[in-house]
Scaffold this active site. Structure first.
Site, short mmCIF file in Angstrom:
data_model
loop_
_atom_site.label_atom_id
_atom_site.label_comp_id
_atom_site.label_asym_id
_atom_site.label_seq_id
_atom_site.Cartn_x
_atom_site.Cartn_y
_atom_site.Cartn_z
N GLN A 198 2.56 -4.09 5.13
CA GLN A 198 1.53 -5.08 5.59
C GLN A 198 1.44 -6.51 4.83
O GLN A 198 1.54 -7.79 5.42
CB GLN A 198 0.35 -4.45 6.12
CG GLN A 198 -0.44 -5.18 6.80
CD GLN A 198 -1.25 -4.52 8.13
OE1 GLN A 198 -1.17 -4.24 8.14
NE2 GLN A 198 -2.30 -4.83 6.91
N HIS A 219 -14.86 1.93 5.29
CA HIS A 219 -14.84 2.66 4.15
C HIS A 219 -14.60 2.28 3.20
O HIS A 219 -14.98 0.60 2.60
CB HIS A 219 -13.13 4.00 3.64
CG HIS A 219 -11.87 3.01 4.90
ND1 HIS A 219 -11.62 2.71 3.05
CD2 HIS A 219 -11.78 3.18 5.25
CE1 HIS A 219 -10.77 2.37 3.99
NE2 HIS A 219 -9.88 2.35 4.77
N ASP A 231 -1.70 -0.65 2.35
CA ASP A 231 -0.62 -0.86 3.24
C ASP A 231 -0.09 -2.68 2.61
O ASP A 231 0.20 -3.44 3.00
CB ASP A 231 -1.74 -1.93 4.24
CG ASP A 231 -2.31 -0.86 5.21
OD1 ASP A 231 -1.67 0.96 5.65
OD2 ASP A 231 -3.32 -0.40 5.24
N GLY A 250 -12.64 1.24 0.69
CA GLY A 250 -11.65 -0.19 0.33
C GLY A 250 -11.48 -1.18 1.51
O GLY A 250 -11.20 -2.20 0.21
N HIS A 251 -12.29 -1.30 2.22
CA HIS A 251 -12.46 -1.73 3.03
C HIS A 251 -13.47 -3.12 2.45
O HIS A 251 -13.75 -4.06 2.34
CB HIS A 251 -13.10 -1.82 4.44
CG HIS A 251 -12.32 -1.46 5.41
ND1 HIS A 251 -12.11 -0.18 5.82
CD2 HIS A 251 -11.09 -2.09 5.83
CE1 HIS A 251 -11.36 -0.09 6.93
NE2 HIS A 251 -10.66 -1.48 6.56
N SER A 255 -9.36 5.06 6.86
CA SER A 255 -9.55 5.38 7.87
C SER A 255 -9.56 6.46 8.53
O SER A 255 -9.84 7.65 9.22
CB SER A 255 -9.81 4.21 9.21
OG SER A 255 -10.36 3.15 8.32
N ARG A 256 -8.16 6.41 8.60
CA ARG A 256 -7.65 8.49 9.06
C ARG A 256 -7.90 9.50 8.14
O ARG A 256 -8.14 10.23 8.56
CB ARG A 256 -5.73 7.93 9.16
CG ARG A 256 -5.61 6.83 9.58
CD ARG A 256 -3.98 6.71 9.53
NE ARG A 256 -3.31 5.58 10.68
CZ ARG A 256 -2.74 6.07 11.70
NH1 ARG A 256 -2.02 6.54 11.99
NH2 ARG A 256 -2.17 4.74 12.08
#
Ligand code: PAF
Length: 258
Positions: free
Chosen positions: A157, A38, A154, A40-41, A190-191
């Site tokens: 992460q 998306h 994240d 963001g990526h 992505s969710r």
């Protein structure tokens, strides 16, 4: 000028052989993903493309970081769209390995961290960060990038990977990239495709509530009163972290605490 279509590697050994042909003075930026790309990526990929000679994108839905089998099998797979995003973001190479290639040892060896990884998402998703750290270490060893880019959405992460690189004296620079948001404030993920239109608007409340509440407990109560099923709202490292379910979709976010 139309950007070139990236070269796709489906074989780890072919990628490693190719990587050896790249001169050490060429800089490589790396963005590991599980696909379903998306905006963001795209922002991570564009940042990498602007800061390095080459950008490598990996797409691998990593089973060891999922503790719900259905979450793994339902993970969106959108290869045609991913290739479009990668091309538009000036990605040079895409690595798409198989499970057998990435886990020749069947996950006999793994990497774990024993403090922050057990909190927040690690508290409710046992073994999640072992899976993340293990796959990221493997991918970094294969790609051997100068810089690797991770979204602050994240943040737990990002911090775990950043600190892992420091702990193991890795030469890669682990770079955080700001969270991209929908107009409603909802962090891009992505969710989000699994939310209804109404759900997407309502989910924007997460950002508003965690930003505006004085205390984590207050934010948690407000989210519950709006119909979210709160997993956690907690503060660490000057940030407020949240995970909450809406329409059965687990949404996470975090903000800096001023
Ligand atoms: O953030 C993700 O998409 C994944 O956790 C990552 C870093 C690609 C590891 O599988």
């Amino acid at each position: 000028m139309t950007p070139n279509t990236p070269r796709v590697f489906e074989s780890v050994s072919e990628f490693i052989a190719f990587r050896k042909t790249i001169s050490p003075d060429i800089t490589i930026g790396f963005v590991p993903t599980m696909g379903a790309l998306h905006s963001g990526h795209a922002s991570l990929l564009k940042k990498s493309a602007s800061e390095n000679d080459f950008t490598v994108l990996s797409i691998f839905v990593n089973p060891t970081q999922f503790n719900e089998k259905s979450d793994f099998t339902n993970y969106p797979k959108t290869w045609n769209e991913d290739l479009e995003v990668a091309t538009a973001s000036e990605v040079d190479f895409i690595l798409m390995p198989t499970y057998e290639q990435m886990y020749p040892d069947q996950y006999r060896y793994k990497l774990s961290e024993n403090d922050f990884s057990k909190k927040l998402c690690g508290g409710s998703r046992e073994g999640h960060f072992d899976g993340v750290l293990t796959i990221v270490m493997k991918l970094l060893n294969i790609v051997s990038p100068n810089c690797a880019y991770f979204g602050e959405k994240d943040y737990q992460q990002f911090k775990l990977i950043h600190d892992m690189a420091a702990s193991f004296f890795m030469t890669v620079e682990v770079i955080p990239c700001p969270t991209l948001r929908e107009d409603s404030g909802l962090a891009m993920s992505s969710r989000n495709v699994r939310l209804s239109g109404e759900g997407k608007t309502k989910a924007g409340l997460i950002y508003k509530i965690i930003t505006e509440s004085k205390l984590a407990s207050e934010a948690s109560e407000k989210l519950t009163s709006h119909g979210f099923k709160v997993d956690y709202v907690e503060d660490y490292y000057n940030r407020r972290f949240v995970a909450a379910f809406l329409e059965g979709v687990r949404l996470i976010d975090n903000v800096e605490i001023k």
